[in-house]
Every structure is written in structure tokens, then in C-alpha cells.
Design an enzyme around this catalytic site. Structure first.
Site, PDB file in Angstrom:
ATOM      1  N   ARG A  49      -1.171  -6.427 -11.949  1.00  9.68           N
ATOM      2  CA  ARG A  49       0.211  -6.904 -11.737  1.00  9.68           C
ATOM      3  C   ARG A  49       0.209  -8.303 -11.137  1.00  9.68           C
ATOM      4  O   ARG A  49       1.033  -9.150 -11.486  1.00  9.68           O
ATOM      5  CB  ARG A  49       0.966  -5.943 -10.812  1.00  9.68           C
ATOM      6  CG  ARG A  49       1.324  -4.624 -11.488  1.00  9.68           C
ATOM      7  CD  ARG A  49       1.781  -3.591 -10.465  1.00  9.68           C
ATOM      8  NE  ARG A  49       2.949  -4.024  -9.726  1.00  9.68           N
ATOM      9  CZ  ARG A  49       3.273  -3.602  -8.500  1.00  9.68           C
ATOM     10  NH1 ARG A  49       2.510  -2.718  -7.882  1.00  9.68           N
ATOM     11  NH2 ARG A  49       4.352  -4.039  -7.906  1.00  9.68           N
ATOM     12  N   HIS A  67       5.838   1.583   6.930  1.00  6.57           N
ATOM     13  CA  HIS A  67       5.379   0.553   5.997  1.00  6.57           C
ATOM     14  C   HIS A  67       6.326  -0.627   6.054  1.00  6.57           C
ATOM     15  O   HIS A  67       7.535  -0.473   5.999  1.00  6.57           O
ATOM     16  CB  HIS A  67       5.319   1.091   4.572  1.00  6.57           C
ATOM     17  CG  HIS A  67       4.746   0.083   3.619  1.00  6.57           C
ATOM     18  ND1 HIS A  67       3.390  -0.097   3.455  1.00  6.57           N
ATOM     19  CD2 HIS A  67       5.344  -0.841   2.834  1.00  6.57           C
ATOM     20  CE1 HIS A  67       3.189  -1.071   2.589  1.00  6.57           C
ATOM     21  NE2 HIS A  67       4.355  -1.540   2.186  1.00  6.57           N
ATOM     22  N   ASP A  71      -4.137   2.382  -7.488  1.00 10.78           N
ATOM     23  CA  ASP A  71      -3.217   1.327  -7.048  1.00 10.78           C
ATOM     24  C   ASP A  71      -3.907  -0.024  -7.005  1.00 10.78           C
ATOM     25  O   ASP A  71      -3.323  -1.045  -7.366  1.00 10.78           O
ATOM     26  CB  ASP A  71      -2.640   1.653  -5.667  1.00 10.78           C
ATOM     27  CG  ASP A  71      -1.715   0.548  -5.184  1.00 10.78           C
ATOM     28  OD1 ASP A  71      -0.705   0.322  -5.868  1.00 10.78           O
ATOM     29  OD2 ASP A  71      -2.017  -0.099  -4.162  1.00 10.78           O
ATOM     30  N   SER A  76       3.387   2.165  -5.763  1.00 12.46           N
ATOM     31  CA  SER A  76       2.249   1.599  -5.040  1.00 12.46           C
ATOM     32  C   SER A  76       2.279   2.024  -3.569  1.00 12.46           C
ATOM     33  O   SER A  76       1.285   2.517  -3.025  1.00 12.46           O
ATOM     34  CB  SER A  76       2.288   0.065  -5.171  1.00 12.46           C
ATOM     35  OG  SER A  76       1.337  -0.519  -4.314  1.00 12.46           O
ATOM     36  N   LYS A  79       0.004   5.618  -1.778  1.00 18.10           N
ATOM     37  CA  LYS A  79      -0.925   5.461  -0.658  1.00 18.10           C
ATOM     38  C   LYS A  79      -0.475   6.270   0.554  1.00 18.10           C
ATOM     39  O   LYS A  79      -1.284   6.921   1.215  1.00 18.10           O
ATOM     40  CB  LYS A  79      -1.062   3.974  -0.305  1.00 18.10           C
ATOM     41  CG  LYS A  79      -1.903   3.210  -1.344  1.00 18.10           C
ATOM     42  CD  LYS A  79      -2.126   1.763  -0.988  1.00 18.10           C
ATOM     43  CE  LYS A  79      -0.862   0.970  -1.177  1.00 18.10           C
ATOM     44  NZ  LYS A  79      -1.067  -0.477  -1.073  1.00 18.10           N
TER      45      LYS A  79
END
Lengths: 439, 439
Positions: free
Chosen positions: B169, B83, B162, B184, B188
Site C-alpha cells: 500500500r 491506538h 499486515d 490493518s 493487530k
């Protein structure tokens, strides 16, 4: 008007920065025009709650909310309102307003309904048949100008932003914030045209503020905000560690108000009403000192002027005065049950909010906003904190309907389990007025 | 399931208290079932933002969000995802995923679209005609099992909580919170079945994290949360003080990815892709040491295995491989304009997020979520931080359409005004990898 970004405003407050006057006005305007979302407003309210608002910001928020609806203005400075943070058995408005009005103060009363453990001034006065609390603002202004006093319910015309914000705070745990409470109270008082304000900040088990330190902070915040708007103000911290007066219940509180206006009421209620009224008279500039104001207040009470003024208000707003002249005509239950002391001793404390909830259980208060009120039910206290009781003495009498025998058993059980505490040794009777704070 | 009160949960977090695992699950379930209001959720998010979540709470929130949708599981431990926190010119996924897959790692890629200054992996790959990114989850799982790699866009099936929370947010200034970012990302990654995770945390002017200290905190939070879920993890802090590689723009980044997969790419992009892939190989347990993992990664790159794997992915997901074999077929502009140095010196710094915004001005990125992307436009940098330039040297080339001559003049003006800074004295070339953090 300049454009602001709600995102950036939330971001600033989240980071603990000061917002500008223009930003507060933009937020409230956008809230009224639905140009910002409720979820953005609630995020901002939480950031305000946790990071606080300084004195300037509190005044700016008040200013923005005050101009979200109509504003009344009056000539002179003698329009003075009282605000109480709410409690159990608090019927002082019905006594102090006629006293102050009889002394030349104009008293604009925009009052609320009860919810949870606190009763509402509007509910109580509605136990008098015919009395109208939904007068248009123009009629409110006329009565206030001509008669010196008027009493209506919350109206959408006055500071409507407060209503929107309050409903959000109510479900997002952002109610108990000193700056947000200040802006809520002051925006309404300023919009209704008050030139001065006398705060009755209740402290104790039946009050929103459970301790003196929090109550003092709220008092200081209100006094400071009033000063920034060039309004005179005084705050009294008063005792709500037990019900005010002896009677709790809608029609029963009207009866006790009438007794007190005839100078035959309980001492705590009389003393508090006189003190608040005297401060209103002083803040209004009717008398040049507090001592002279108190003298005038006492005279209005003992001469019967205040009582006659109360009858006038009832009449002017469509109420049937015969119910005041003869209060036995007011809604009443057929049954009463005396709750007796199981042992001798002194009453040490009463958990006052629980008493309010017990009234709600009997139908005399609201659990939810849409509940109907039973005006007749209530409690009449014979003994309060500091009183000596013998075994078998009646502590209080429950006024209830025939069908409520089981409820009364419940009330008695909860009273001895959760509400009252006894002491073997002597207990001081608490003073009704704890402290006075001035600007 | 036990009943909780949203009011009390908000109240607890507002007062800085720890919430329980059951409370986090109740909040997320209630959010999914619309049993709580968005304005309550945003108030809670703000309270979480300001008062923080501890490590346990972060894991519990992650857990609750992860089970808000479908979850995939795979045998063995070789499913490892990377990520990246996002940046400008970041096409490393296209290189590291085939490298890692060629070495036996299974790489599940669920990627996003670009918004604002950052580009999106999904946008870039869609410049290849036919490539499908909206595969059903069953097909995603099949590809991952059979082929070792699959690339799809965000799906409602994976951690849908999310998406709801992120949209709140995004408009309530609660994005840049370490625990909320952690939950978050991790919800995932865990839902898509990753047994390990390699984080690329960008630091610098083009990154979400502008400084190392914040980046390190995020890295620690991710590593800790992964550990609580018994997942291996590594985090690299990497330099985003200038674009990654030389090309910025959707199709142009595919071209540079193909060059890099042929081992003919820019050094920073090659080094970063190899380091991330090597860490994935190591976390997956394919090789027993990082050194061996790096050796395997380099071999996959130099042998052409990674490139062939990339072709396979494109083919498997419906893309036209002829555009990869001959990248001149990809969308391209007819015009290019060289932007030249007005004076000699060293390039001291590049304001990278501004470069991303300039691409958006040309149509290569999105200002709002519904904007269409122009795949062809972009920038090709000849000179980057630390490079020596002579007056008149080309710093970068703008790929643009004929109609965009005025835009190019604007880009040039803003580049010299806001983006680039020159130095008379020598400037160090920044290292691409700043720091490695392990569990």
C-alpha cells in the site's frame, strides 16, 4: 528527462485526475528500464481500468507504448493494416490481405497465436510446411515495400511495452478496458508503420465484445485515437454469433481460405473479406470512393489476382506452395465423424466460444501458452444459424484421429447440451456486417 | 481449503461486488504462502481502495489478517489497548498506559517507529539506555499478565499479513483507505489479545486525517469492526492542529512524559492522557461509569501510582531507571537557540506536519526506513495556538548540536515562512478533545 514519482502518478489516477503526456512517457520508460515495480504498474492499471482514461490520455498512453521499441515508417499513405478482435473460424486475413495487396495497398500483418477459444493467424499459416513467421523486422520491411504484404508473429522489437503490460493485465483482471485495449492495438499498428487502419470488431458469443454497445465504444475509441495520430480509420462491427465460414481448425481454415480466394468460399467469409479489403483500399486512398474500392476488390478476387498474390506471399516467406496448389497435402485426419440432428427444426443459435473450446479439447487450440497445436483436427459445418434441418441431417463433421473416439462422443454431448439451440419456427440468417463506423 | 481464482476475486472487486469471507481468507493465506503474486495483490488493493469494502467485508479482511500469525488470548476482559493514528509530539502512550495499568487495566503495547513527519513510540523509549523493545511474544505475554503492561516493537509473529500488505500500500498509493486502515489496525489489536480498544484519532495539519469528516468515518469503521468481534471500543477525535505538549524530539518527549506522570506536564497532554486512560478503564469494565473511571485515572496520576508503574515498566524491560529518576542524564544537546517573534500578535495556527519534518531535518526523525535517529535534538515550544506574543518573545527553543548552526537558520526561516501564522486579533485556544464516539 524530468523525474516523476510513480506514487504520485498512481495517486492522481486513483483520484480520477488526468495524467500528462510526460507522465505517461515516464511510466512506460520506467517500466521498460525496470525502474518501477510490477506491483506498482498493476495498481496503476487497475486505477486506469476503474477510473478510465479520457481520449487525450488514451492517445498519450498509445504514444508512449509505441515508442517503447522500434518504429517503421513508409513513404506515402498506402500502408493500411486490418485488426480483428478475434473469434472462431476467423481466417479473413488470408483473403483480404491478398485482395488489398493486389489492389495496391501495402498490408503489414503482425499476428498472434491462439489461446483459449480463439485461434491464431500464425498457428493457421504454420500448417503450411516451411512458412516462416519469425522474420527479422528489416526483412518484414523489405517484403512489405517490394511485395506489398508480409506476415510475421508478435515481435519484441515492436511496442515491447505492450507485451509487459498485457501479461500484467492478463492476470489482474484488467483486460477488458476500452482505453487499455485501444492503446494496446494502436501502439502496435502505429509502430509497424500503418498509415491507416481497418478494425474488424466482432460482436457475439464467440467474441470478446458480447454486445453492440461495448463494441461501438471500442470502435469510437480506436477511430478517435487514429485521428489524433492523423491516421485514416474505419471500423466494422461484424457478427461472431457463429463461426466465420464453415471450417474451424488450423489446416482446415487454410483450405477454406484457398477456396475463398478462388471465389468458391462461403458467403459470410467472402462478404466480410471483401468489405474489409474494400475499406482498406479506400482508407489507403487507392480508390476515391468506397464503391470503386469494392469494385476493385471484387475484381482482384474474381480475376485470380488475389489468389496469385497469396501464393506469392507463401513462396516469399519460405512456404511450400505445392500445399496451396493441392490443399489435400495439408495436415489432415484419417477419421471423420458426422454429427447429426436429433430432431427437425431451424438452428436458432450457436454458442461460438464453446465451439472454440471444443476444438481446444481435440488439440486444435491451446489451453496454456506452451501447448502444442494439432493442425489436422477441426470441424466442418454443414448447417449454421437460420438453416433448416431435418432429423438425421449432418450439422457438422468432426475431423479427428482414430484415438479420439471418446473425445468425439464428448464433443457431440457438449454440442447438443451447451452449443446449439433449435427453433421450431423460421430463424433469420444473421447478416455478417452489423454496422460501419467512420471517423 | 477450497480453491479460488485470484483473477476472479480481483474481477469481482473491480466490478464492485462483495467478496465472501472464504475469499478473503483464501487471498490472505495465498499471500502468506506466496501462491499469488504481489502485482495481483496490489491490483486487488487498488480495486478495494476505489470500490471500497462494506462493513462485513472489512471484518472478514480483518479476520483473515488477524489469523495470518500468532494470536494471544487472555482471561477476563481487562486487556484494553489504545491506538493513535499518529502525530507530532504525541507521547500520550507513556502516560496513559501506566495510569490505566495502575487502575487494573492490562495494556498491551505493540508500537512502531517514526517515519516522515511522525515520531515513533519505540524510537522515543529507546533514548533510555538498556530498554529492550524486541522481547519474544512469550515474554510480552508474561509481562502483561504479571505486570499489567508491556511495550514491544512491531513483530512478525503478530498479523504478518499486515506488514506485507502495508509495504505494498505504501508504494501504490493505497494507504488512505478507511477499510484498509481499519483492517490493518484491528487485525493487530485482536491478534495481540485486546478485549477492548480506545482509538485516538488525530485531526488537523499534523495528522493523517486532515478533516473531521474523514476522522469520523474511520472512527465509525473501527467501532463497527470491534463490535462485530464482540469487543468494546471508544474513539476520541483529538486535535493535531499543533504539537501535543510542548516538547518535540525523542529524549525531550521522555522528559515531558516524566513531568506529566508527576502531574507537572502541559495541560493538553495531561487532559488527553487522562481522557484516553479513563476510557480504557471504562471499556475494561474496571469501573462502572466513565465518571468513576476518570476519578480513578486522576487518582493514579496524583498519587504517584502511575509514575511508579512507569518506572516498573522501564526496569522490567531492562531500561536504566536512573535516567528516569534524573532525566538530565538522557541524551541532550549542548546548544540551544531561541526562536523569537518578529512582531506582536496571537499565534493563529501552526503547520504541524512541517514541524515534524523540521525535526527530521535536524536528525530527530527518519526520511527513509534505514535512517539513524538522533535522540537529543528537538524543539521546546513556549507559545502555542491562542497564545499572545510580544515582539522578541521566545516562541520555541531549538535543541541542536554545535555543527548545526546553519540548520537552525534554515529551521527558523522555514518556521516563519511555512509553519506559523499570526493574527492581530485574539485567537481561541483549541480544545484537545474534539469529539467522542461510542459503539
Amino acid at each position: 528527462m524530468q523525474y516523476y514519482s510513480m506514487y504520485e502518478i498512481i495517486d492522481k489516477k486513483k483520484n480520477g485526475q488526468e495524467l500528462t503526456k510526460e507522465e505517461f512517457h515516464w511510466v512506460i520508460d520506467s517500466l521498460m528500464n525496470k525502474n518501477i515495480h510490477e506491483y506498482q504498474m498493476s495498481a496503476l492499471l487497475m486505477a486506469m481500468f476503474i477510473n478510465g482514461l479520457n481520449k487525450k490520455e488514451t492517445a498519450w498512453l498509445t504514444d508512449a507504448m509505441l515508442y517503447s521499441g522500434q518504429t517503421l515508417t513508409f513513404e506515402g499513405q498506402n500502408v493500411v493494416d486490418k485488426h480483428s478482435t478475434g473469434g472462431v473460424g476467423d481466417k479473413a486475413s488470408f483473403i483480404l490481405a491478398p485482395i488489398a495487396a493486389a489492389c495496391g495497398v501495402r498490408v503489414p500483418m503482425i499476428a498472434g497465436r491462439g489461446l483459449g477459444h480463439t485461434g491464431g493467424t500464425i498457428d493457421k499459416v504454420e500448417s503450411i510446411p516451411g512458412f516462416k513467421t519469425n522474420l527479422p523486422l528489416s526483412e518484414f520491411k523489405r517484403l512489405l515495400t517490394d511485395k506489398g504484404v508480409a506476415l510475421i508473429g508478435q515481435t519484441k522489437e515492436i511496442a515491447p511495452a505492450d507485451k509487459i503490460i498485457y501479461s500484467l493485465r492478463d492476470v489482474t483482471a484488467t483486460v477488458d478496458s476500452i482505453p487499455l485495449i485501444t492503446a494496446s492495438i494502436m501502439s502496435k499498428k502505429l509502430a509497424e508503420g500503418a498509415n491507416g487502419i481497418v478494425m474488424d470488431i466482432k460482436v457475439g458469443s464467440g467474441a470478446f465484445m458480447k454486445n453492440k454497445s461495448q463494441a461501438r465504444k471500442l470502435a469510437r475509441s480506436i477511430l478517435d485515437t487514429a485521428k489524433r495520430f492523423d491516421r485514416g480509420a474505419v471500423a466494422l462491427l461484424t457478427n461472431m454469433a457463429q463461426p466465420l465460414g464453415n471450417k474451424v481448425g488450423n489446416a482446415m481454415e487454410i483450405i477454406e481460405s484457398v477456396q475463398t480466394l478462388k471465389n468458391e468460399g462461403p458467403k459470410d467469409l467472402t462478404d466480410l473479406s471483401l468489405a474489409l479489403a474494400a475499406n482498406m483500399i479506400h482508407v489507403a486512398g487507392v480508390e476515391s470512393s468506397y464503391a470503386k474500392s469494392m469494385k476493385a476488390a471484387k475484381k482482384a478476387l474474381t480475376s485470380g489476382d488475389a489468389y496469385r498474390c497469396f501464393e506469392d506471399i507463401i513462396k516469399e516467406q519460405g512456404g511450400d506452395v505445392s500445399y496451396i496448389k493441392d490443399t489435400s497435402k495439408l495436415p489432415a485426419t484419417k477419421e471423420t465423424t458426422e454429427i447429426k440432428a436429433p430432431k427437425a427444426g431451424y438452428i436458432k443459435s450457436l454458442k461460438t466460444d464453446e465451439i472454440g473450446l471444443l476444438l481446444t479439447e481435440l488439440g486444435g487450440g491451446r489451453k496454456t501458452k506452451t501447448d502444442k497445436i494439432d493442425f489436422a483436427v477441426g470441424f466442418d459445418f454443414n448447417k449454421k444459424v437460420g438453416d433448416k434441418v431435418k432429423e438425421g441431417d449432418t450439422i457438422f463433421t468432426v475431423h479427428h484421429h482414430k484415438s479420439q473416439v471418446d473425445k468425439v462422443t464428448q464433443v457431440e454431448g457438449r454440442f447438443f447440451k451447451d452449443v446449439v439451440k433449435f427453433s421450431k419456427t423460421k430463424v433469420e440468417r444473421p447478416a455478417i456486417i452489423i454496422e460501419k463506423l467512420e471517423q
